[in-house]
Design a protein around this motif. Sequence first.
Motif, PDB file in Angstrom:
ATOM      1  N   ALA A  29      11.202  -6.796  -3.175  1.00 45.42           N
ATOM      2  CA  ALA A  29      10.671  -5.655  -3.922  1.00 45.42           C
ATOM      3  C   ALA A  29       9.249  -5.933  -4.404  1.00 45.42           C
ATOM      4  O   ALA A  29       8.366  -5.057  -4.358  1.00 45.42           O
ATOM      5  N   GLY A  30       9.002  -7.175  -4.852  1.00 50.04           N
ATOM      6  CA  GLY A  30       7.651  -7.522  -5.286  1.00 50.04           C
ATOM      7  C   GLY A  30       6.646  -7.448  -4.153  1.00 50.04           C
ATOM      8  O   GLY A  30       5.517  -6.972  -4.339  1.00 50.04           O
ATOM      9  N   ILE A  31       7.048  -7.896  -2.960  1.00 47.88           N
ATOM     10  CA  ILE A  31       6.158  -7.816  -1.804  1.00 47.88           C
ATOM     11  C   ILE A  31       5.833  -6.360  -1.476  1.00 47.88           C
ATOM     12  O   ILE A  31       4.685  -5.998  -1.191  1.00 47.88           O
ATOM     13  N   VAL A  32       6.855  -5.497  -1.542  1.00 48.20           N
ATOM     14  CA  VAL A  32       6.639  -4.080  -1.234  1.00 48.20           C
ATOM     15  C   VAL A  32       5.685  -3.444  -2.242  1.00 48.20           C
ATOM     16  O   VAL A  32       4.734  -2.740  -1.866  1.00 48.20           O
ATOM     17  N   VAL A  33       5.922  -3.707  -3.527  1.00 44.69           N
ATOM     18  CA  VAL A  33       5.089  -3.078  -4.559  1.00 44.69           C
ATOM     19  C   VAL A  33       3.643  -3.566  -4.468  1.00 44.69           C
ATOM     20  O   VAL A  33       2.698  -2.769  -4.501  1.00 44.69           O
ATOM     21  N   LEU A  34       3.457  -4.878  -4.330  1.00 44.66           N
ATOM     22  CA  LEU A  34       2.102  -5.412  -4.233  1.00 44.66           C
ATOM     23  C   LEU A  34       1.417  -4.973  -2.948  1.00 44.66           C
ATOM     24  O   LEU A  34       0.208  -4.718  -2.933  1.00 44.66           O
ATOM     25  N   SER A  35       2.183  -4.858  -1.862  1.00 44.80           N
ATOM     26  CA  SER A  35       1.601  -4.374  -0.603  1.00 44.80           C
ATOM     27  C   SER A  35       1.158  -2.927  -0.738  1.00 44.80           C
ATOM     28  O   SER A  35       0.122  -2.532  -0.183  1.00 44.80           O
ATOM     29  N   MET A  36       1.913  -2.134  -1.480  1.00 40.94           N
ATOM     30  CA  MET A  36       1.512  -0.742  -1.705  1.00 40.94           C
ATOM     31  C   MET A  36       0.215  -0.679  -2.503  1.00 40.94           C
ATOM     32  O   MET A  36      -0.672   0.130  -2.198  1.00 40.94           O
ATOM     33  N   ALA A  37       0.084  -1.538  -3.516  1.00 41.79           N
ATOM     34  CA  ALA A  37      -1.162  -1.560  -4.299  1.00 41.79           C
ATOM     35  C   ALA A  37      -2.341  -1.943  -3.411  1.00 41.79           C
ATOM     36  O   ALA A  37      -3.419  -1.339  -3.484  1.00 41.79           O
ATOM     37  N   MET A  38      -2.158  -2.940  -2.542  1.00 35.71           N
ATOM     38  CA  MET A  38      -3.228  -3.345  -1.647  1.00 35.71           C
ATOM     39  C   MET A  38      -3.536  -2.256  -0.626  1.00 35.71           C
ATOM     40  O   MET A  38      -4.699  -2.030  -0.259  1.00 35.71           O
ATOM     41  N   ALA A  39      -2.492  -1.562  -0.149  1.00 40.89           N
ATOM     42  CA  ALA A  39      -2.700  -0.494   0.831  1.00 40.89           C
ATOM     43  C   ALA A  39      -3.487   0.661   0.225  1.00 40.89           C
ATOM     44  O   ALA A  39      -4.354   1.257   0.881  1.00 40.89           O
ATOM     45  N   VAL A  40      -3.200   0.998  -1.042  1.00 42.21           N
ATOM     46  CA  VAL A  40      -3.953   2.064  -1.707  1.00 42.21           C
ATOM     47  C   VAL A  40      -5.421   1.662  -1.838  1.00 42.21           C
ATOM     48  O   VAL A  40      -6.333   2.475  -1.601  1.00 42.21           O
ATOM     49  N   GLY A  41      -5.671   0.406  -2.212  1.00 40.80           N
ATOM     50  CA  GLY A  41      -7.047  -0.058  -2.310  1.00 40.80           C
ATOM     51  C   GLY A  41      -7.773   0.017  -0.981  1.00 40.80           C
ATOM     52  O   GLY A  41      -8.926   0.454  -0.906  1.00 40.80           O
ATOM     53  N   ALA A  42      -7.092  -0.405   0.109  1.00 33.62           N
ATOM     54  CA  ALA A  42      -7.707  -0.345   1.435  1.00 33.62           C
ATOM     55  C   ALA A  42      -7.962   1.093   1.854  1.00 33.62           C
ATOM     56  O   ALA A  42      -9.001   1.411   2.448  1.00 33.62           O
ATOM     57  N   ALA A  43      -7.014   2.006   1.544  1.00 32.99           N
ATOM     58  CA  ALA A  43      -7.179   3.410   1.921  1.00 32.99           C
ATOM     59  C   ALA A  43      -8.388   4.023   1.224  1.00 32.99           C
ATOM     60  O   ALA A  43      -9.193   4.732   1.853  1.00 32.99           O
TER      61      ALA A  43
END
Length: 370
Positions: A140-154
């Motif tokens: 779950a932590g990997i998913v949440v942090l990956s979403m934060a990074m994906a939003v930044g990249a987007a």
Amino acid sequence: MFRSVWREPRPAAAPPHVWWDRALVGVLVVTAVVEGAARPDVSPRVPSIVISVLLVLSLFWRRTRPLPVVAFAFGLCVLSAVVAGREFPDQYVLVALLLLPFSVFRWGTGRELVLGAAFVLTKLGVSAVLGYLSLADTAAGIVVLSMAMAVGAALRYRSRARSRELDQVKLMEREQLARDLHDTVAHHVSAMAIRAQAGIATSAADPGAAVDALKVIDAEAARALDEMRGMVRILRTQEAADRSPGPRVADLERLASLSNPSVDVRVTGDADALPSPVGAAVFRLAQEAVTNARRHARHATRIDVRVTVDDSEVRVLVTDDGVPRQTGPRGYGLTGMIERASLLGGTCEAGPNPDRGWTVSAVLPREVTA
């Protein structure tokens, strides 16, 4: 693919601080102190509060130093967890640290993106290996942090795409202005060639006609030179220049024929004596402002176009009585207008009126300057 990401530069527009960054850090610091003091399960209380405050303060540098801040925050979390023998600190306010992986992907270089993701995943891996996080919590932590990074990249690549579109608009305005200047110079050179031929043909019979031709050539050459100096401000290849006649201030009467809403055009001063690039710019600015008003001003019944020419400058004022739409990012039309005015050494501004409507105001120098 990895090499291209690794070599990617930092985004150009990275503001060092904005007011709400300071407000956010201030609120989170107070929240960390209050939560650490009020929650009975926070232990040891003082070290937990101190570490939480340090982690929250690191958010202040997330735009300018995204990788060092990520390394500090997640490294401190790992170190404190190893020393304490559990996940520490465990205050709810630290959910704000999601802004750190977001920030490194939004404002960091390519190397910082890769290293920042490595720091984040390392922290989760250490917590999982030490048994502080279950397999489900780690996933779950990997998913949440990956979403934060994906939003930044987007947001990073969205900003880059918009920057490219704005550059394209500026290039189009430069090309249009280059076409207008090309028409002017071609006109002057043609006039010089015709008068030179006429002077040659009549010089034997009438020497005075040759002198008159030389005077005209001198005047036309001076005008062409002035407007050629303005061309140095335009970075564009000349091969694609269109040779269709450029617009003039007199062509503003075409706008007056529009209806729904009606357009009223008034020109004050000697507009006919304006250099062609300035006259063309006046027309283009007024045309774009009227187009924007007809497109975006709701319930507008009238658009006024006022052009005032004096000895040193030309003022263009376009107002409407409609209800402007919600303000947002600057549109491409306004960007092109500002670019066109600046290329001639002038200014262009736009904004809502105090009571109702929208105003576009531009000031151009009467003479083209290099």
